[in-house]
Scaffold this active site. Structure first.
Site, PDB file in Angstrom:
ATOM      1  N   HIS A  24       0.807  -1.214   0.000  1.00 43.98           N
ATOM      2  CA  HIS A  24       0.000   0.000   0.000  1.00 43.98           C
ATOM      3  C   HIS A  24       0.847   1.274   0.000  1.00 43.98           C
ATOM      4  O   HIS A  24       0.765   2.089   0.915  1.00 43.98           O
ATOM      5  CB  HIS A  24      -0.970   0.005   1.180  1.00 43.98           C
ATOM      6  CG  HIS A  24      -1.573  -1.340   1.448  1.00 43.98           C
ATOM      7  ND1 HIS A  24      -2.171  -2.096   0.462  1.00 43.98           N
ATOM      8  CD2 HIS A  24      -1.645  -2.081   2.557  1.00 43.98           C
ATOM      9  CE1 HIS A  24      -2.587  -3.230   0.974  1.00 43.98           C
ATOM     10  NE2 HIS A  24      -2.279  -3.254   2.243  1.00 43.98           N
ATOM     11  N   LEU A  70      -4.986   3.775   7.240  1.00 45.29           N
ATOM     12  CA  LEU A  70      -3.534   3.723   7.434  1.00 45.29           C
ATOM     13  C   LEU A  70      -2.957   2.802   6.372  1.00 45.29           C
ATOM     14  O   LEU A  70      -3.492   1.710   6.173  1.00 45.29           O
ATOM     15  CB  LEU A  70      -3.190   3.199   8.834  1.00 45.29           C
ATOM     16  CG  LEU A  70      -3.558   4.113   9.988  1.00 45.29           C
ATOM     17  CD1 LEU A  70      -3.266   3.432  11.324  1.00 45.29           C
ATOM     18  CD2 LEU A  70      -2.811   5.440   9.899  1.00 45.29           C
ATOM     19  N   ASP A  98      -6.570  -3.633   0.521  1.00 49.64           N
ATOM     20  CA  ASP A  98      -6.538  -3.329   1.951  1.00 49.64           C
ATOM     21  C   ASP A  98      -7.937  -2.974   2.465  1.00 49.64           C
ATOM     22  O   ASP A  98      -8.107  -2.104   3.318  1.00 49.64           O
ATOM     23  CB  ASP A  98      -5.542  -2.207   2.259  1.00 49.64           C
ATOM     24  CG  ASP A  98      -5.206  -2.097   3.746  1.00 49.64           C
ATOM     25  OD1 ASP A  98      -5.286  -3.131   4.448  1.00 49.64           O
ATOM     26  OD2 ASP A  98      -4.890  -0.994   4.204  1.00 49.64           O
ATOM     27  N   HIS A 102     -14.910  -2.180   8.727  1.00 56.37           N
ATOM     28  CA  HIS A 102     -15.201  -1.817  10.112  1.00 56.37           C
ATOM     29  C   HIS A 102     -16.657  -1.355  10.247  1.00 56.37           C
ATOM     30  O   HIS A 102     -17.163  -0.611   9.414  1.00 56.37           O
ATOM     31  CB  HIS A 102     -14.273  -0.702  10.589  1.00 56.37           C
ATOM     32  CG  HIS A 102     -12.837  -1.091  10.624  1.00 56.37           C
ATOM     33  ND1 HIS A 102     -12.360  -2.105  11.421  1.00 56.37           N
ATOM     34  CD2 HIS A 102     -11.766  -0.603   9.943  1.00 56.37           C
ATOM     35  CE1 HIS A 102     -11.052  -2.229  11.243  1.00 56.37           C
ATOM     36  NE2 HIS A 102     -10.672  -1.332  10.349  1.00 56.37           N
ATOM     37  N   ALA A 114      -9.056   2.722  11.786  1.00 57.25           N
ATOM     38  CA  ALA A 114      -8.481   3.086  10.488  1.00 57.25           C
ATOM     39  C   ALA A 114      -8.837   2.007   9.476  1.00 57.25           C
ATOM     40  O   ALA A 114      -8.782   0.821   9.775  1.00 57.25           O
ATOM     41  CB  ALA A 114      -6.971   3.221  10.601  1.00 57.25           C
TER      42      ALA A 114
END
Length: 197
Positions: A24, A70, A98, A102, A114
């Site tokens: 990333h 992040l 990624d 959440h 994050a």
């Protein structure tokens, strides 16, 4: 840049045949480092959020917790460098979503998690980036070939077809214990992925 100069560059110099993937990447410095290394030994994954959003997306219209991830979003100069690298056709860069599903309450709180939930929209967003760069012919390699080729793995035999057909991203996805807000919730995207059977 500190990690690249103090740790990663010396490691790659000491072990030049070691395969390294920078997960990333988010900066111009990381792009330059990957491009400076021997092809086939250092590569990087790239998320849709780091191709489409800069740090202003965290604060546009007030704090946007669903754009908090992040590595954190960076300045526009870094986003542009990453777009240029992935749409160039370089085999050193490949998809790495990624995606982070959440629950809404864990994002919209004083110490929110994050991560951006991009799984339902990732392919459509990558297509948007490549189309805007005039590089749709390089999208398949970025999403499907560069990663397995770098790792020496077989390419996936199944297919997803992207149709140029506008569709609206749901405002949310409900599940047993809550709600998840996807990246670009409520917005219209131009590419609709269909899994081929």
């Amino acid at each position: 840049m500190v990690f690249i100069d103090s740790t990663l560059r010396p490691l790659v110099q000491q072990l030049p045949r070691l395969k390294v993937v920078m997960e990333h990447v988010t900066t111009l410095d990381a792009v330059k480092f990957v491009e400076s290394c021997a092809e086939g030994f250092v590569a990087a994954t790239v998320t849709p959020q780091h191709l489409l959003l800069n740090r202003n997306a965290l604060f546009k219209g007030g704090l946007q917790p669903h754009n908090y991830c992040l590595p954190v979003l960076k300045r526009e100069i870094h986003r542009q460098a990453i777009v240029a690298a992935v749409t160039s056709g370089s085999k050193r860069f490949f998809l790495g979503t990624d995606s982070a599903p959440h629950e809404r309450q864990k994002k919209e709180c004083p110490c929110g998690c994050a991560g951006i939930y991009n799984a339902p929209v990732a392919l459509a967003l990558y297509a948007k980036v490549f189309e805007e760069a005039g590089a749709l012919d390089k999208l398949e390699a970025f999403t499907s070939f560069n990663g397995p080729d770098f790792y020496g793995l077989p390419r996936n035999a199944s297919f997803v077809t992207l149709h140029k057909k506008p569709w609206q991203v749901p405002d949310s996805y409900k599940f047993a214990s809550g709600t998840i807000i996807p990246m670009f919730a409520g917005e219209t995207l131009d590419w609709l992925p269909i899994v081929d059977s």
